[in-house]
Design an enzyme around this catalytic site. Structure first.
Site, mmCIF file in Angstrom:
data_model
loop_
_atom_site.group_PDB
_atom_site.id
_atom_site.type_symbol
_atom_site.label_atom_id
_atom_site.label_comp_id
_atom_site.label_asym_id
_atom_site.label_seq_id
_atom_site.Cartn_x
_atom_site.Cartn_y
_atom_site.Cartn_z
ATOM 1 N N PHE A 151 -74.902 -34.433 57.635
ATOM 2 C CA PHE A 151 -73.822 -35.326 58.067
ATOM 3 C C PHE A 151 -73.913 -35.697 59.537
ATOM 4 O O PHE A 151 -73.343 -36.693 59.967
ATOM 5 C CB PHE A 151 -72.450 -34.685 57.775
ATOM 6 C CG PHE A 151 -72.051 -33.643 58.792
ATOM 7 C CD1 PHE A 151 -71.487 -34.023 60.003
ATOM 8 C CD2 PHE A 151 -72.266 -32.296 58.560
ATOM 9 C CE1 PHE A 151 -71.144 -33.077 60.959
ATOM 10 C CE2 PHE A 151 -71.937 -31.348 59.505
ATOM 11 C CZ PHE A 151 -71.368 -31.738 60.706
ATOM 12 N N SER A 228 -78.581 -27.370 56.710
ATOM 13 C CA SER A 228 -78.382 -25.974 57.107
ATOM 14 C C SER A 228 -79.525 -25.105 56.575
ATOM 15 O O SER A 228 -80.193 -25.466 55.598
ATOM 16 C CB SER A 228 -77.041 -25.488 56.562
ATOM 17 O OG SER A 228 -77.039 -25.636 55.156
ATOM 18 N N CYS A 283 -78.045 -30.299 65.945
ATOM 19 C CA CYS A 283 -78.940 -29.156 65.745
ATOM 20 C C CYS A 283 -79.629 -28.782 67.041
ATOM 21 O O CYS A 283 -80.222 -27.725 67.147
ATOM 22 C CB CYS A 283 -79.975 -29.484 64.688
ATOM 23 S SG CYS A 283 -81.106 -30.744 65.257
HETATM 24 P P1 NAD Z 1 -75.907 -29.123 54.609
HETATM 25 O O1 NAD Z 1 -77.032 -28.165 54.434
HETATM 26 O O2 NAD Z 1 -74.558 -28.714 54.134
HETATM 27 O O3 NAD Z 1 -76.226 -30.515 53.870
HETATM 28 C C1 NAD Z 1 -77.455 -31.178 54.058
HETATM 29 C C2 NAD Z 1 -77.774 -31.978 52.795
HETATM 30 O O4 NAD Z 1 -77.937 -31.076 51.702
HETATM 31 C C3 NAD Z 1 -76.667 -32.947 52.396
HETATM 32 O O5 NAD Z 1 -77.271 -34.143 51.964
HETATM 33 C C4 NAD Z 1 -75.934 -32.222 51.273
HETATM 34 O O6 NAD Z 1 -75.397 -33.103 50.324
HETATM 35 C C5 NAD Z 1 -77.025 -31.374 50.650
HETATM 36 N N1 NAD Z 1 -76.549 -30.079 50.145
HETATM 37 C C6 NAD Z 1 -75.505 -29.338 50.619
HETATM 38 N N2 NAD Z 1 -75.396 -28.190 49.921
HETATM 39 C C7 NAD Z 1 -76.369 -28.202 48.994
HETATM 40 C C8 NAD Z 1 -76.774 -27.291 47.975
HETATM 41 N N3 NAD Z 1 -76.143 -26.135 47.781
HETATM 42 N N4 NAD Z 1 -77.835 -27.618 47.200
HETATM 43 C C9 NAD Z 1 -78.497 -28.775 47.388
HETATM 44 N N5 NAD Z 1 -78.149 -29.685 48.337
HETATM 45 C C10 NAD Z 1 -77.107 -29.399 49.130
HETATM 46 O O7 NAD Z 1 -75.880 -29.517 56.161
HETATM 47 P P2 NAD Z 1 -74.796 -30.369 56.924
HETATM 48 O O8 NAD Z 1 -73.561 -29.555 57.084
HETATM 49 O O9 NAD Z 1 -74.686 -31.715 56.342
HETATM 50 O O10 NAD Z 1 -75.518 -30.529 58.333
HETATM 51 C C11 NAD Z 1 -75.434 -29.585 59.368
HETATM 52 C C12 NAD Z 1 -76.634 -28.665 59.351
HETATM 53 O O11 NAD Z 1 -77.832 -29.413 59.490
HETATM 54 C C13 NAD Z 1 -76.627 -27.703 60.530
HETATM 55 O O12 NAD Z 1 -77.043 -26.452 60.067
HETATM 56 C C14 NAD Z 1 -77.637 -28.299 61.481
HETATM 57 O O13 NAD Z 1 -78.258 -27.397 62.366
HETATM 58 C C15 NAD Z 1 -78.634 -28.858 60.520
HETATM 59 N N6 NAD Z 1 -79.449 -29.878 61.150
HETATM 60 C C16 NAD Z 1 -80.715 -29.535 61.469
HETATM 61 C C17 NAD Z 1 -81.516 -30.454 62.109
HETATM 62 C C18 NAD Z 1 -82.921 -30.103 62.479
HETATM 63 O O14 NAD Z 1 -83.630 -30.986 62.898
HETATM 64 N N7 NAD Z 1 -83.365 -28.883 62.339
HETATM 65 C C19 NAD Z 1 -81.023 -31.727 62.408
HETATM 66 C C20 NAD Z 1 -79.711 -32.038 62.049
HETATM 67 C C21 NAD Z 1 -78.931 -31.090 61.419
#
Ligand code: NAD
Length: 503
Positions: A151, A228, A283
């Site tokens: 997000f 995440s 992140c």
């Molecule tokens: P999230 O893991 O909740 O969601 C990411 C994606 O996965 C979304 O499209 C979501 O719909 C999907 N998703 C969520 N739960 C799932 C599940 N159980 N099974 C399959 N798909 C699932 O992450 P978020 O809250 O949207 O974003 C924040 C996280 O992203 C933070 O941990 C942040 O550090 C990380 N992030 C990392 C980077 C990087 O470059 N390393 C960049 C941006 C964000």
């Protein structure tokens, strides 16, 4: 006024969802529900992947010259309408408009990098590698590829991947976060305007059902995931078990080390910018400042003075910092502040009682500063993903590096110092993928690659740069011998079952 219902995007047009599951999309600054997004059913997954599959043969065979012209057209359109996209981001994510515009600009860098694809895709050629034999290497696209995004960067994170995927001849399915679906749909329309053939860029909205559908679909060749750490690990394991190439970028806990010789005003400015920018929902946000030597009191004082001046509010009205993305995110972050206080950290600035200049029922937590944070406290061990900055104090440089290297994440880190030798040692010793020297948020330029170490990335390939080009292509090597009728007699003939040798 009724709440609009969004769609998927396939074959160059809106595709309504066929399932009965929807999620609310909210404006985090007001708490208002602004749209309903369909959560894909498995037949939606089939329809969107089928569109990407159908478009692949023609796009793969479209000349590089034509593909690049479309990328240039996309770049021009995005330049002229970037403010519109920034407004779409702010309306669903909450980050302030200037920050959203910065996100668009960083995504645009990848488009510009991908405009140089003809050069990046050049293979190698060796004449007469063996007598009369030439060798050529080429790289070819994979097919339909999936991009699953978080997000916190509704436009930039998908843009880390899709310009390169498209320029190299793949077709794309973007699965945006269900919290911020509109940016991807906006980008899909822009691609259509730029002349991209239908089906090359598609959007599948949804949650775990959509992700699982993509991870297991036989026609999806690769998965680029950002989110995440637990989900990144799951995506990596599931995707690779289904034969896909996967790069899965996960969460982070980024430290900023401040050495005693640093310019403390610069360090304090940057700690505040990197800790509270985008309400800490980056992140690459700094969440732990490590004060080395006796500078702790002085540094905390300078950071606190700056923190209390920040204006929290609606990102469209000139605030410094916007809301958290959802009510759940707000409650989670507040819960961590409660936990930090209970664990005995010193709460220097408390953001729980913030008065945002937004009215309404937005999801606000103000900038929060903790001092004397211990490595066993949850405000240190967990990725909070909110505007909470923790100060840890250590006596020596070695202790600071040991602390960072003991952390399970390894996304970004920064050192603030005027000592070149110390900075050089730091970049050599620290087990982190992206390092800043007096630069707090060291996000690499598009022509380098973005990615962390340890629990911040699963897979081998980082995002964009030449690693991105490699990720979205596979190599072939062609070994050629042409018969020259005039020199027929010189060719090796006859039967020989030995392994071919080069001479
Ligand atoms: P999230 O893991 O909740 O969601 C990411 C994606 O996965 C979304 O499209 C979501 O719909 C999907 N998703 C969520 N739960 C799932 C599940 N159980 N099974 C399959 N798909 C699932 O992450 P978020 O809250 O949207 O974003 C924040 C996280 O992203 C933070 O941990 C942040 O550090 C990380 N992030 C990392 C980077 C990087 O470059 N390393 C960049 C941006 C964000």
């Amino acid at each position: 006024m009724s709440t609009p219902t969004l769609t998927h995007w396939a074959a160059g047009a809106e595709l309504p969802g066929t399932g009965d599951r929807f999620a609310d999309v909210t404006n985090p600054a007001t708490g208002e529900v602004t749209a309903r997004v369909p959560l894909a059913s498995s037949s939606d997954v089939e329809a969107v992947v089928a569109a990407a599959k159908a478009a692949f043969p023609e796009w793969r065979d479209t000349s590089l010259a034509r593909r690049t012209q479309i990328l240039f057209a996309f770049r021009e359109l995005l330049n002229s309408r970037s403010a519109e996209l920034a407004a779409v981001i702010t309306a669903e994510h909450g980050k302030v408009l200037a920050d959203a515009a910065g996100e668009v600009a960083r995504g645009q860098e990848v488009v510009e990098f991908a405009c140089g694809m003809p050069h990046l895709l050049k293979g190698g050629h060796t004449e007469n590698a063996s007598t009369g034999v030439d060798v050529t290497s080429i790289r070819q696209p994979l097919g339909p590829v999936a991009i699953i995004s978080p997000f916190n960067f509704p436009a930039m994170v998908p843009m880390w991947f899709f310009p390169i995927a498209i320029a190299t001849g793949n077709t794309v399915v973007v699965k945006p976060s269900e919290k911020v679906p509109s940016a991807a749909l906006w980008l899909a329309r822009l691609w259509r305007e730029a002349g991209l053939p239908d089906g090359v860029f598609n959007v599948l909205n949804g949650d775990k059902v959509a992700v699982d559908g993509l991870l297991t679909h036989p026609d999806v060749r690769s998965v680029s995931f950002v989110g995440s750490t637990p989900v990144a690990r799951y995506v990596y394991e599931t995707g690779t078990a289904h034969g896909k190439r996967v790069q899965a970028l996960g969460g982070a806990k980024n430290h900023m080390v401040v050495l005693p010789d640093a310019d403390l005003d610069l360090a304090a400015d940057q700690a505040v910018n990197a800790g509270y920018g985008s309400a800490g929902e980056r992140c690459m946000a700094i969440s732990a400042v490590v004060a080395v030597g006796g500078i702790g009191d002085d540094l905390v004082d300078r950071i606190a003075k700056r923190t209390v001046t920040l204006r929290t509010g609606d990102g469209t009205r000139g605030a410094d910092m916007g809301p958290l993305v959802t009510a759940a995110a707000r409650d989670r972050v507040s819960g961590y502040v409660d936990a930090g206080e209970a664990a005995g950290a010193t709460l220097v600035v408390d953001g729980r009682q913030v008065s945002p200049d937004a009215g309404g029922a937005g999801f606000f937590v103000g900038p929060t500063l903790f001092d004397h944070v211990g490595t066993d406290m949850s405000i240190y061990t967990d990725e909070i993903f909110g505007p909470v900055l923790s100060i840890l104090r250590v006596d020596t440089y070695d202790e600071a590096v040991a602390l960072i290297n003991a952390n399970p994440y390894g996304n970004g880190t920064a050192i603030f110092t005027n000592d070149g030798g110390a900075a050089r040692r730091f970049q050599n010793e620290v087990e982190v993928g992206m390092i800043g020297v007096n630069v707090p948020v060291p996000v690499p330029m598009a022509y380098y690659s973005f990615g962390g170490w340890k629990n911040s990335l699963f897979g081998d390939s980082h995002a964009h740069g030449t690693e991105g080009v490699h990720f979205f292509t596979r190599g072939k090597v062609v070994t050629t011998r042409w018969l020259d009728p005039a020199r027929r007699a010189e060719l090796p003939g006859g039967l020989n079952l030995g392994f071919p040798r080069n001479d």
